[in-house]
Design an enzyme around this catalytic site. Structure first.
Site, mmCIF file in Angstrom:
data_model
loop_
_atom_site.group_PDB
_atom_site.id
_atom_site.type_symbol
_atom_site.label_atom_id
_atom_site.label_comp_id
_atom_site.label_asym_id
_atom_site.label_seq_id
_atom_site.Cartn_x
_atom_site.Cartn_y
_atom_site.Cartn_z
ATOM 1 N N HIS A 1 -15.432 2.231 4.400
ATOM 2 C CA HIS A 1 -15.336 2.138 2.935
ATOM 3 C C HIS A 1 -14.896 0.749 2.508
ATOM 4 C CE1 HIS A 1 -11.174 2.809 4.135
ATOM 5 N NE2 HIS A 1 -10.783 2.373 2.943
ATOM 6 N N ARG B 1 0.890 -0.854 1.502
ATOM 7 C CA ARG B 1 -0.341 -1.498 1.052
ATOM 8 C C ARG B 1 -0.236 -1.887 -0.419
ATOM 9 N NH1 ARG B 1 -6.347 1.379 0.592
ATOM 10 N NH2 ARG B 1 -6.128 1.207 -1.629
ATOM 11 N N ASP C 1 -12.286 -0.597 -0.519
ATOM 12 C CA ASP C 1 -11.242 0.083 -1.281
ATOM 13 C C ASP C 1 -11.645 0.345 -2.737
ATOM 14 O OD1 ASP C 1 -9.451 0.437 0.796
ATOM 15 O OD2 ASP C 1 -8.634 -1.577 0.568
ATOM 16 N N HIS D 1 -13.995 -1.458 5.802
ATOM 17 C CA HIS D 1 -13.092 -1.232 6.937
ATOM 18 C C HIS D 1 -13.009 0.258 7.254
ATOM 19 C CE1 HIS D 1 -10.640 -1.138 3.277
ATOM 20 N NE2 HIS D 1 -9.834 -0.291 3.888
HETATM 21 C C1 SIN Z 1 -6.988 1.613 3.997
HETATM 22 O O1 SIN Z 1 -8.111 2.074 3.981
HETATM 23 O O2 SIN Z 1 -6.578 0.906 3.118
HETATM 24 C C2 SIN Z 1 -6.093 1.880 5.188
HETATM 25 C C3 SIN Z 1 -6.309 0.867 6.241
HETATM 26 C C4 SIN Z 1 -5.462 1.149 7.448
HETATM 27 O O3 SIN Z 1 -4.619 2.052 7.401
HETATM 28 O O4 SIN Z 1 -5.640 0.451 8.442
#
Ligand code: SIN
Length: 293
Positions: free
Chosen positions: A100, A265, A102, A250
């Site tokens: 995805h 985050r 974000d 990612h």
């Molecule tokens: C996310 O998708 O923001 C999480 C990324 C992660 O936990 O490595």
């Protein structure tokens, strides 16, 4: 003089490690050097950092611009921009466990995300990043031209509804964002073109029939997940990843259950994705990578 960043590229098309940057005391020249490195390498890793307090992390992220608030995740009272990424033995889902970009369902999706990992499992829990510049640039010119005319719907109800109920979120009356964006987006800072559909949020290419849309999306997802476009990051405690959502996707691997993984985050607000043919840099032949595919 430009700020002297210590940059070590990870692969020919995506990712770089940065060492000896003092993120607790950002200066304008350091931030602009990091921003330039981010646009070029698409994801940056800082492995030699101390644990940043929530306010230090928020302060550093704000040097890039206004912060984005997640439409679904539980918000921290003091820092509503902070999103705690947490999976453990009782978790039913883990954040980001699928390719995805974000919050691409938002009208103005976050331009970048900064994640500091505070607790890592003994093994596993890596995050994979893929370059959507490389994915786009390695398509044939005829398919690139066709995709430039298309837009796609990005929805989120199927992703978010009920997801955070175990963390006290009652979303029974909430509406979740859904927006259309160009299938090919122009990066506003360097003019490169990136493929902007992803299997988590994108549900439909607007201009095509449903069966055509499904077939094309399936092809694009398979293509954009080629390992040649990827860098894989094995987290260490307090490592930070900063990624550009305008040019990457990612996938956070949830292969460590029943162990725990916890990170903080923050996301930086982006602009409305657009495709601008005039701004697009003319392609001179295939990239080195495209020639081999
Ligand atoms: C996310 O998708 O923001 C999480 C990324 C992660 O936990 O490595």
């Amino acid at each position: 003089m430009n700020f002297p960043l210590n940059i070590e590229p990870l692969t020919p098309c995506i990712g770089a490690k940065i060492t000896r940057a003092d993120l607790q005391n950002p200066t304008p020249s350091m931030t602009s050097a990091i921003r330039a490195a981010l646009v070029e390498h698409q994801v940056l890793f800082f492995e030699d950092q101390p644990e940043l307090s929530p306010s230090e992390q928020v302060t550093f992220a704000k040097t890039f611009g206004e912060l984005h608030v997640h439409p679904a995740a539980p918000a921290d009272n003091q820092h509503p921009e902070l999103f705690v990424i947490h999976a453990h033995k009782d978790s039913k889902v883990a954040n980001g466990n699928g390719w995805h970009t974000d919050v691409s369902c938002d009208a103005k999706p976050p331009m970048a995300t900064m994640l500091q990992m505070r607790h890592v499992p003994s093994t596993g829990g890596d995050t994979l990043f893929a370059s959507m510049f490389a994915a786009y640039e390695s398509l044939s010119p005829a398919l690139q031209t066709f995709l430039q005319r298309l837009t796609a719907r990005h929805e989120s109800e199927h992703v978010y509804r009920g997801r955070y109920s175990d963390r006290g979120v009652d979303d029974s009356k909430r509406e979740y964002p859904s927006h259309s964006h160009p299938v090919v987006r122009t990066h506003p800072e360097n003019g490169r073109l990136a493929l902007y559909v992803n299997p988590s949020f994108t549900t439909r290419i607007n201009e095509l029939r449903a069966d055509e849309s499904q077939a094309l999306l399936e092809y694009l997802y398979k293509h954009q997940q080629r390992v040649e476009f990827q860098a894989r990051f094995a987290w260490k405690e307090n490592a930070i990843a900063l990624w550009d959502n305008r040019s990457t996707q990612h996938f956070a691997l949830w292969d460590y259950w029943p162990e725990e993984r916890l990170g903080h985050r923050v996301t930086i607000l982006g602009d409305k994705p657009y495709f601008d043919a005039a701004q697009a840099k003319p392609r001179r032949g295939l990239t080195k990578l495209a020639r081999r595919l």
